[in-house]
Write an enzyme that holds these catalytic residues in place. Structure first.
Site, short mmCIF file in Angstrom:
data_model
loop_
_atom_site.label_atom_id
_atom_site.label_comp_id
_atom_site.label_asym_id
_atom_site.label_seq_id
_atom_site.Cartn_x
_atom_site.Cartn_y
_atom_site.Cartn_z
N HIS A 206 1.86 -6.05 -6.18
CA HIS A 206 0.77 -6.66 -4.68
C HIS A 206 0.15 -7.77 -4.54
O HIS A 206 0.02 -8.29 -6.11
CB HIS A 206 -0.20 -5.08 -4.91
CG HIS A 206 -1.15 -5.33 -3.37
ND1 HIS A 206 -2.20 -6.44 -3.14
CD2 HIS A 206 -0.79 -4.45 -2.45
CE1 HIS A 206 -2.77 -5.75 -2.37
NE2 HIS A 206 -1.67 -5.00 -1.49
N CYS A 244 2.33 -5.66 0.84
CA CYS A 244 1.25 -5.36 2.20
C CYS A 244 0.98 -6.29 3.31
O CYS A 244 1.06 -7.78 2.96
CB CYS A 244 0.12 -5.47 1.17
SG CYS A 244 -1.67 -4.70 1.32
N HIS A 271 2.84 -0.95 2.76
CA HIS A 271 1.28 -1.08 2.93
C HIS A 271 0.86 -1.39 4.61
O HIS A 271 1.32 -2.99 4.27
CB HIS A 271 -0.03 -2.28 1.97
CG HIS A 271 -0.25 -1.34 0.63
ND1 HIS A 271 -0.71 -1.99 0.16
CD2 HIS A 271 0.31 -0.01 0.03
CE1 HIS A 271 -0.89 -0.70 -1.24
NE2 HIS A 271 -0.48 0.33 -1.36
N ASP A 316 -2.48 1.28 5.66
CA ASP A 316 -3.31 0.60 4.89
C ASP A 316 -4.89 1.05 5.31
O ASP A 316 -4.86 1.54 6.11
CB ASP A 316 -3.24 -0.58 3.98
CG ASP A 316 -3.33 -1.07 2.87
OD1 ASP A 316 -4.07 -0.77 1.84
OD2 ASP A 316 -2.93 -2.25 3.11
N HIS A 317 -5.71 0.62 4.86
CA HIS A 317 -7.18 0.37 5.27
C HIS A 317 -7.39 0.51 7.01
O HIS A 317 -6.95 0.09 7.84
CB HIS A 317 -8.12 -1.10 4.73
CG HIS A 317 -7.38 -1.51 3.65
ND1 HIS A 317 -8.41 -2.39 2.96
CD2 HIS A 317 -7.35 -0.65 2.37
CE1 HIS A 317 -8.04 -2.84 2.35
NE2 HIS A 317 -7.48 -1.24 1.79
N TYR A 330 -11.29 3.60 3.82
CA TYR A 330 -10.17 4.98 3.52
C TYR A 330 -10.35 6.16 3.37
O TYR A 330 -10.76 7.29 3.29
CB TYR A 330 -9.36 5.25 1.79
CG TYR A 330 -9.13 4.01 1.13
CD1 TYR A 330 -7.63 3.99 1.23
CD2 TYR A 330 -9.38 2.86 0.47
CE1 TYR A 330 -7.40 3.36 1.10
CE2 TYR A 330 -8.84 1.90 0.44
CZ TYR A 330 -7.43 1.85 -0.10
OH TYR A 330 -6.42 0.94 0.42
MN LIG Z 1 -2.56 -3.21 0.34
#
Ligand SMILES: [Mn+2]
Length: 362
Positions: A206, A244, A271, A316-317, A330
């Site tokens: 990551h 990501c 992500h 992702d977020h 999350y």
């Molecule tokens: Mn990430």
């Protein structure tokens, strides 16, 4: 592609029964939160996690993360012992039919934000990073800041207990330059990747979040140049990356489409998240739509289809919306909206591609 969702286990506020109802959902990217870096993940424990997920007719698509012990990252004499443990965990995951591990190789700070509940104009909340705030802070103050804003949720990597070990950790990394950290990653990868090839477990490193140096600590996963260097350590599809988009994409210098094409065949996990640039080294995590942030999510999805990415992808977020009480980034709602948007992009890109090839639309 396999559509996934991150889930923190039975302690997660979001039940699997809800995740299962998101259209097109294949499974979970899971973890064992009770495991400390360096622990061996036992087959019985992995199977218990797997069983809880399969009970809801979802699959365990991969692990995020199996954390790397500081001895490995700092290259102390105990590292071989902990690499042996890591290898055993890889073998145990393979024995349970789990074939993807996301990990990161960052000293002390896995990720950093300066506001976990920045209120947007529409009343929703986003995570925000502002370098100016970090510049006025001691590294240890970062723990206090994150902990004070977490609303009681345990955020992986930011547990208050870790602060107690902070000064010892800083000492562990004294003298560890960017070059040394890279060499320690090389040492680790050269030992584990042959095992990954043998048992079919793909590693996915990551990138840094944010993708630049903070507090003078070395960072080696900031941009394409860094990632290519890591891919060259062991030239194998088992030595791959987690693309990501919100981490790499927080630096406007990182061209996400170029990165996807350059890493063809080496992206083992995605992500998907958008960020909105708000100034020099200041950004917030926006909703996933291209119009809400600074990244062109359509172009990134198109690039992923073009390189033939067929691994696990997850939203992702997300923002915190609709009054949901959940771990910052999350919650269920905004990630569910996000994945539906990504699935829409994916379907459109696939059908466009078929039509341009003169084929029939699916
Ligand atoms: Mn990430």
């Amino acid at each position: 592609m396999q559509w996934g969702f991150r889930w923190y286990g039975e302690g997660d506020t979001i039940p699997l029964t809800n995740i299962r109802q998101i259209p097109g959902m294949h499974g979970i990217v899971g973890t064992l939160l009770n495991k400390m870096p360096g622990d061996v993940w036992e087959i019985s424990e992995i199977n218990a996690l797997k069983a809880s997920i399969e009970k809801e007719h979802l699959s365990l698509l991969g692990i995020e993360s199996v954390a790397i012990h500081d001895a490995i990252k700092a290259g102390t004499e105990e590292r071989d012992h902990y690499i042996d443990h890591y290898i055993q965990t890889i073998r145990n995951l393979a024995a349970c039919d789990v074939h993807m591990i996301c990990y990161s190789f960052k000293p002390i700070f896995g990720w950093a934000k300066t506001n976990l509940f920045y209120q947007n104009e529409d009343g929703s909340f986003s995570l925000l990073y502002d370098q100016a705030v970090v510049d006025d802070m001691e590294p240890s103050e970062m723990y206090t800041l994150i902990h004070s804003q977490s609303k009681g949720f345990k955020l992986p990597g930011w547990e208050e207990e870790r602060l107690k070990k902070f000064h010892r950790l800083m000492a562990t990394y004294e003298g560890v330059t960017q070059e040394i950290l890279f060499d320690n990653l090389s040492y680790f990868l050269k030992r584990i990747i042959p095992v990954c090839e043998e048992v079919d477990v793909k590693m996915a490193i990551h990138p840094d979040d944010p993708p630049w140096e903070i507090f003078g600590l070395p960072r080696i996963t900031k941009n394409l140049e860094d990632l290519k260097k890591i891919m060259d350590i062991v030239d194998s599809p088992y030595n791959g990356v987690t693309l990501c988009t919100g981490s790499l994409g927080a630096d406007p210098e990182n061209d996400m489409v170029e990165i996807v094409h350059a890493l063809k065949g080496r992206i083992n996990f995605v992500h998907f998240r958008n960020v909105l640039f708000m100034g020099e080294r200041k950004f917030k995590e926006s909703a996933h739509l291209s119009t809400e942030g600074s990244l062109d999510m359509y172009a990134i999805m198109k690039a992923l289809v073009e390189v033939g990415f067929d691994g696990v992808i997850r939203p992702d977020h997300g923002r915190t919306i609709w009054g949901e009480v959940a771990m910052p980034g999350y919650g269920l709602y905004d990630r569910a909206i996000g994945i539906s948007y990504l699935q829409g992009l994916h379907e459109a890109v696939l059908k466009e591609q078929m039509q341009s090839k003169g084929g029939k639309s699916v």
